[in-house]
Design a protein around this motif. Structure first.
Motif, PDB file in Angstrom:
ATOM      1  N   ILE A  20       0.829  -1.202   0.000  1.00 42.06           N
ATOM      2  CA  ILE A  20       0.000   0.000   0.000  1.00 42.06           C
ATOM      3  C   ILE A  20       0.866   1.256   0.000  1.00 42.06           C
ATOM      4  N   TYR A  21       1.965   1.219   0.756  1.00 43.34           N
ATOM      5  CA  TYR A  21       2.851   2.387   0.799  1.00 43.34           C
ATOM      6  C   TYR A  21       4.287   1.945   1.001  1.00 43.34           C
ATOM      7  N   LEU A  22       5.197   2.892   0.816  1.00 43.22           N
ATOM      8  CA  LEU A  22       6.608   2.707   1.118  1.00 43.22           C
ATOM      9  C   LEU A  22       6.960   3.717   2.202  1.00 43.22           C
ATOM     10  N   ILE A  23       7.104   3.240   3.442  1.00 48.75           N
ATOM     11  CA  ILE A  23       7.332   4.063   4.637  1.00 48.75           C
ATOM     12  C   ILE A  23       6.136   4.987   4.858  1.00 48.75           C
ATOM     13  N   ASP A  24       6.089   6.129   4.175  1.00 54.42           N
ATOM     14  CA  ASP A  24       4.964   7.047   4.339  1.00 54.42           C
ATOM     15  C   ASP A  24       4.493   7.620   3.006  1.00 54.42           C
ATOM     16  N   LYS A  25       4.870   6.966   1.917  1.00 52.69           N
ATOM     17  CA  LYS A  25       4.476   7.428   0.588  1.00 52.69           C
ATOM     18  C   LYS A  25       3.616   6.356  -0.076  1.00 52.69           C
ATOM     19  N   PRO A  26       2.395   6.730  -0.506  1.00 53.38           N
ATOM     20  CA  PRO A  26       1.514   5.730  -1.120  1.00 53.38           C
ATOM     21  C   PRO A  26       2.072   5.206  -2.429  1.00 53.38           C
ATOM     22  N   ILE A  27       1.874   3.932  -2.682  1.00 51.54           N
ATOM     23  CA  ILE A  27       2.265   3.334  -3.953  1.00 51.54           C
ATOM     24  C   ILE A  27       1.199   3.681  -4.990  1.00 51.54           C
ATOM     25  N   PRO A  28       1.581   4.150  -6.159  1.00 45.52           N
ATOM     26  CA  PRO A  28       0.595   4.545  -7.170  1.00 45.52           C
ATOM     27  C   PRO A  28      -0.422   3.428  -7.436  1.00 45.52           C
ATOM     28  N   GLY A  29      -1.688   3.803  -7.445  1.00 47.54           N
ATOM     29  CA  GLY A  29      -2.759   2.867  -7.744  1.00 47.54           C
ATOM     30  C   GLY A  29      -3.319   2.135  -6.551  1.00 47.54           C
ATOM     31  N   ALA A  30      -2.656   2.232  -5.377  1.00 50.02           N
ATOM     32  CA  ALA A  30      -3.114   1.482  -4.205  1.00 50.02           C
ATOM     33  C   ALA A  30      -4.463   1.977  -3.716  1.00 50.02           C
ATOM     34  N   ALA A  31      -4.615   3.285  -3.595  1.00 46.52           N
ATOM     35  CA  ALA A  31      -5.883   3.836  -3.110  1.00 46.52           C
ATOM     36  C   ALA A  31      -7.027   3.470  -4.041  1.00 46.52           C
ATOM     37  N   GLU A  32      -6.774   3.544  -5.337  1.00 44.82           N
ATOM     38  CA  GLU A  32      -7.813   3.204  -6.313  1.00 44.82           C
ATOM     39  C   GLU A  32      -8.194   1.734  -6.214  1.00 44.82           C
ATOM     40  N   ALA A 149      14.329 -13.798  31.334  1.00 50.79           N
ATOM     41  CA  ALA A 149      13.126 -13.217  30.734  1.00 50.79           C
ATOM     42  C   ALA A 149      12.798 -13.915  29.411  1.00 50.79           C
ATOM     43  N   THR A 150      11.518 -14.101  29.156  1.00 58.31           N
ATOM     44  CA  THR A 150      11.065 -14.639  27.873  1.00 58.31           C
ATOM     45  C   THR A 150      11.293 -13.594  26.794  1.00 58.31           C
ATOM     46  N   TRP A 151      11.837 -14.019  25.665  1.00 62.76           N
ATOM     47  CA  TRP A 151      12.162 -13.095  24.568  1.00 62.76           C
ATOM     48  C   TRP A 151      11.163 -13.294  23.431  1.00 62.76           C
ATOM     49  N   VAL A 152      10.361 -12.261  23.176  1.00 57.03           N
ATOM     50  CA  VAL A 152       9.348 -12.298  22.124  1.00 57.03           C
ATOM     51  C   VAL A 152       9.667 -11.236  21.076  1.00 57.03           C
ATOM     52  N   ALA A 153       9.734 -11.626  19.816  1.00 57.83           N
ATOM     53  CA  ALA A 153       9.951 -10.684  18.709  1.00 57.83           C
ATOM     54  C   ALA A 153       8.640 -10.490  17.959  1.00 57.83           C
ATOM     55  N   THR A 154       8.326  -9.251  17.634  1.00 54.74           N
ATOM     56  CA  THR A 154       7.110  -9.004  16.860  1.00 54.74           C
ATOM     57  C   THR A 154       7.232  -9.564  15.457  1.00 54.74           C
ATOM     58  N   ASN A 155       8.458  -9.556  14.901  1.00 52.01           N
ATOM     59  CA  ASN A 155       8.701 -10.097  13.563  1.00 52.01           C
ATOM     60  C   ASN A 155      10.196 -10.166  13.349  1.00 52.01           C
ATOM     61  N   THR A 156      10.590 -10.833  12.279  1.00 52.99           N
ATOM     62  CA  THR A 156      12.015 -10.930  11.952  1.00 52.99           C
ATOM     63  C   THR A 156      12.291 -10.504  10.519  1.00 52.99           C
ATOM     64  N   ASP A 157      11.544  -9.512  10.028  1.00 50.87           N
ATOM     65  CA  ASP A 157      11.801  -8.968   8.693  1.00 50.87           C
ATOM     66  C   ASP A 157      13.200  -8.361   8.659  1.00 50.87           C
ATOM     67  N   ARG A 158      14.046  -8.863   7.791  1.00 56.73           N
ATOM     68  CA  ARG A 158      15.414  -8.349   7.718  1.00 56.73           C
ATOM     69  C   ARG A 158      15.453  -6.900   7.246  1.00 56.73           C
ATOM     70  N   THR A 159      14.530  -6.538   6.354  1.00 56.98           N
ATOM     71  CA  THR A 159      14.542  -5.200   5.772  1.00 56.98           C
ATOM     72  C   THR A 159      13.146  -4.605   5.758  1.00 56.98           C
ATOM     73  N   LEU A 160      13.105  -3.284   5.578  1.00 52.74           N
ATOM     74  CA  LEU A 160      11.878  -2.545   5.317  1.00 52.74           C
ATOM     75  C   LEU A 160      11.996  -1.926   3.930  1.00 52.74           C
ATOM     76  N   PRO A 161      10.974  -2.035   3.082  1.00 52.85           N
ATOM     77  CA  PRO A 161      11.047  -1.366   1.778  1.00 52.85           C
ATOM     78  C   PRO A 161      10.909   0.135   1.949  1.00 52.85           C
ATOM     79  N   SER A 162      11.566   0.895   1.096  1.00 45.43           N
ATOM     80  CA  SER A 162      11.457   2.351   1.125  1.00 45.43           C
ATOM     81  C   SER A 162      11.706   2.883  -0.276  1.00 45.43           C
ATOM     82  N   PRO A 163      11.330   4.140  -0.535  1.00 47.09           N
ATOM     83  CA  PRO A 163      11.613   4.725  -1.854  1.00 47.09           C
ATOM     84  C   PRO A 163      13.105   4.774  -2.171  1.00 47.09           C
TER      85      PRO A 163
END
Length: 334
Positions: A20-32, A149-163
């Motif tokens: 839908i977006y890249l960080i805070d910029k909408p991907i063209p056509g997503a809203a439509e 302490a129990t160790w919980v990770a929300t996710n293990t995505d190595r990267t985040l896409p960005s423009p």
């Protein structure tokens, strides 16, 4: 009724970053695309591994981009992680939070007490992405986990896409603790675990949901694990070369350039395409080689080649014959 791909489903579950977006910029056509689904009566949900925003904040961000969304339609790994900890720990238990303020707020709302140091004797460490996560809090987390302490990770995505290209994600930060502790997290909550998908379907009452994502190792693997059909869109992290090399647990039902593919015929996106030739392309398999000849729509070529590589031809064995095939494979990094 049209014969578009999405017409066969009663719920479409979207990943956000890279779809839908890249960080805070909408991907063209997503809203439509989202608006078109809503207009047709198809339910929509959003499931994101990004733990740096709360559901309400995500809904506001989407709405500001022209994608109307309600907080109840958004599932985040931060909320899911807090809910898991609330079920496992007594009310008010101290939890060391590694991540953004959104994760701390989710922990608080779950009836637990967020803390910042190992000296506060946390019963769990919850780790999510935050742009300000640094050595100091990672040190406290390492000390807390070593203390039991129990160790919980929300996710293990190595990267985040960005423009600007892929950026370090929570998986990269988890890797810091993994290296320091020489162990894995006790639990990873977000995708590729199927929970976000199954929860979205349950909340909406969907009988035939469709998941849409840009990452094979999280979105697609999670949807496959949840038993859902899924679409890989090529607007984020995973590209054609990744798809050709995908193991069975990461193979989507469909592939599309972007969200516009949801409204094209399903048979024009289904994987793999076993015809040998279609749309101006021909793939000839000889032993451990697959030769691509002709010219046409890149998605058609990709679907044909998936038939070859998913049936034993190594990706390194894909070779061009025509100039257009050479240019296409070069654009895919092959």
């Amino acid at each position: 009724m049209s014969d578009g791909l999405a017409d066969g489903y009663d719920l479409v579950i979207f990943d956000l970053d890279g779809v839908i977006y890249l960080i805070d910029k909408p991907i063209p056509g997503a809203a439509e695309a989202v608006g078109r689904l809503r207009a047709s009566g198809t339910s929509v949900a959003y499931a994101t591994n990004n733990a740096s925003r709360r559901a309400g904040d995500v809904a506001s961000l989407l709405t500001g981009m022209g994608v109307p969304a309600e907080p109840g339609e958004v599932l985040t790994s931060a909320g899911a992680a807090a809910a898991v900890l609330a079920r496992r720990l007594p009310a008010g238990a101290p939890v060391l939070v590694v991540g953004a303020d959104a994760l701390r707020a989710e922990v608080t709302d779950a009836g637990l007490t967020p803390v910042s140091t190992a000296e506060e004797k946390p019963e769990a460490v919850v780790q999510g992405f935050g742009p300000d996560v640094g050595w100091k809090v990672l040190t406290e987390a390492a000390l807390a986990v070593r203390a039991g302490a129990t160790w919980v990770a929300t996710n293990t995505d190595r990267t985040l896409p960005s423009p600007r290209g892929p950026l370090p994600g929570n998986g990269s930060l988890v890797a810091v603790l993994r290296t320091a502790l020489d162990r894995e997290p006790d639990l990873v909550v977000g995708k590729p675990q199927p929970g976000l998908f199954t929860t979205a379907a349950s909340v909406s009452g969907a009988e035939r949901p469709l998941a849409v994502g840009d990452r094979l190792d999280t979105d697609i693997q999670g949807a496959v694990g949840a038993g859902m059909d899924c679409v890989l869109v090529l607007t984020g992290v995973s590209g054609p070369a990744d798809l050709l090399a995908a193991p069975p647990e990461r193979r989507p039902t469909f592939v599309a350039d972007n969200l516009g593919g949801l409204f094209r015929a399903a048979d024009d996106a289904r994987l793999p395409l076993d015809a040998g030739s279609a749309g101006g392309w021909r793939v000839t398999v000889e032993g451990d080689r697959a030769r691509l000849d002709g010219s046409g729509d890149p998605i058609t070529a990709l679907r044909l080649l998936c038939s070859a590589t998913w049936n034993g031809v190594p990706v390194t064995g894909v070779e061009p014959v025509s100039p257009d095939a050479a240019a296409l494979l070069d654009s895919w990094g092959l």
